[in-house]
Design a protein around this motif. Sequence first.
Motif, PDB file in Angstrom:
ATOM      1  N   UNK A 171       7.912   3.607 -15.872  1.00 22.73           N
ATOM      2  CA  UNK A 171       6.679   3.907 -16.621  1.00 22.73           C
ATOM      3  C   UNK A 171       6.687   3.247 -17.997  1.00 22.73           C
ATOM      4  N   UNK A 172       6.887   1.939 -18.026  1.00 21.42           N
ATOM      5  CA  UNK A 172       7.011   1.260 -19.314  1.00 21.42           C
ATOM      6  C   UNK A 172       5.755   0.484 -19.728  1.00 21.42           C
ATOM      7  N   UNK A 220      13.599  -3.583  -8.872  1.00 16.73           N
ATOM      8  CA  UNK A 220      12.620  -3.736  -7.792  1.00 16.73           C
ATOM      9  C   UNK A 220      11.585  -2.615  -7.839  1.00 16.73           C
ATOM     10  N   UNK A 221      12.030  -1.392  -8.094  1.00 15.61           N
ATOM     11  CA  UNK A 221      11.106  -0.250  -8.191  1.00 15.61           C
ATOM     12  C   UNK A 221      10.080  -0.486  -9.290  1.00 15.61           C
ATOM     13  N   UNK A 222      10.547  -0.983 -10.440  1.00 13.44           N
ATOM     14  CA  UNK A 222       9.618  -1.249 -11.549  1.00 13.44           C
ATOM     15  C   UNK A 222       8.595  -2.314 -11.163  1.00 13.44           C
ATOM     16  N   UNK A 223       9.061  -3.397 -10.559  1.00 14.46           N
ATOM     17  CA  UNK A 223       8.137  -4.478 -10.191  1.00 14.46           C
ATOM     18  C   UNK A 223       7.158  -4.040  -9.109  1.00 14.46           C
ATOM     19  N   UNK A 224       7.616  -3.250  -8.146  1.00 19.68           N
ATOM     20  CA  UNK A 224       6.741  -2.823  -7.055  1.00 19.68           C
ATOM     21  C   UNK A 224       5.608  -1.931  -7.547  1.00 19.68           C
ATOM     22  N   UNK A 225       5.908  -1.077  -8.524  1.00 21.14           N
ATOM     23  CA  UNK A 225       4.920  -0.086  -8.933  1.00 21.14           C
ATOM     24  C   UNK A 225       4.233  -0.388 -10.261  1.00 21.14           C
ATOM     25  N   UNK A 226       4.754  -1.340 -11.045  1.00 14.86           N
ATOM     26  CA  UNK A 226       4.158  -1.582 -12.360  1.00 14.86           C
ATOM     27  C   UNK A 226       3.750  -3.032 -12.583  1.00 14.86           C
ATOM     28  N   UNK A 276       2.503   7.464 -21.000  1.00  9.63           N
ATOM     29  CA  UNK A 276       1.971   7.343 -19.642  1.00  9.63           C
ATOM     30  C   UNK A 276       1.092   8.539 -19.291  1.00  9.63           C
ATOM     31  N   UNK A 277       1.578   9.735 -19.620  1.00  5.38           N
ATOM     32  CA  UNK A 277       0.801  10.953 -19.337  1.00  5.38           C
ATOM     33  C   UNK A 277      -0.498  10.948 -20.143  1.00  5.38           C
ATOM     34  N   UNK A 278      -0.437  10.509 -21.405  1.00  9.21           N
ATOM     35  CA  UNK A 278      -1.644  10.450 -22.240  1.00  9.21           C
ATOM     36  C   UNK A 278      -2.665   9.491 -21.652  1.00  9.21           C
ATOM     37  N   UNK A 279      -2.195   8.349 -21.156  1.00 11.38           N
ATOM     38  CA  UNK A 279      -3.095   7.372 -20.538  1.00 11.38           C
ATOM     39  C   UNK A 279      -3.752   7.955 -19.296  1.00 11.38           C
TER      40      UNK A 279
END
Length: 288
Positions: A90-91, A244-250, A15-18
Amino acid sequence: QFSWLPLEKFALALTVASQTTGDPCFGLKYGTTARFANPLGYLMASAPDLRTALRSFIHYQRVFNSNVASFVEAPGSARIEWTYPVTMSNVAQLTDFVLMRFICRIQSAAGPSWRPLSVGVTHHQPTDREEYERRLGGRMAFDQSYNSIVIGGATLNLPMPNADPNLFNLVTRFCDQELAHQKSEEDPLNRVRNAILRCLQRGNTGPKRVADELGIKPGSLHRLLKSQGTSFQRLFDDTRRRLAHRYLFESSLTLTEIAQRVGYSELSAFSRAARRWFGASPRSLRRN
């Protein structure tokens, strides 16, 4: 004792590399070029055929990471499915990386022009799909409940070009030992979280459903969770919060779709839960 970079740290590094390179397809590209010398790579490369290579990888992948993965055959095709623990964030880049590692392994037997019958990923659709379609073909779906690759049945019969029965047997024995060791130290709460996640994906929730998924009785599940200082409702609520956090942000799923995927039949109930979890409404979280 064998050690490897934890999956959570590797996901963060991608994620950081991207973000640093400004390349939203970093994971996809790195997955095409990366070369790792690990036992699972040797296991797949030395397998007699692609079917055995994929089955072996799925069976032993928990030696190195915490994915929830399966290999399902149907008449004329097979599907690789995988998700990540709800404790991970961050997946998206990791998903693309793993996706391309699978594709490259399959292409080692089927040739560089091979493309899957279809591909599905859990993260949102990028602004430009061209890089995905060039590497994976046109049958690409985003915002799915799980990641998947569908392969034609005939492809599975192809021999692996570097098949080596002696090496395959050696690595299999090593992986068996590592898997047995890890099972003895497995966190029981993670097992229950993964079972809850699978039940949510099928729309079947509740302690009895989760106990059935784990192959135990509801009373045994209650005692297990009590011994860990928690309860089913608390762990269920925490799992839904993380998902829910994953779906909201990713993802680019609508709020109604997210509500349904985390087990709420009405958006209003999900909104109340989000305020309790995050201190803000789902809409404002997305906007900010």
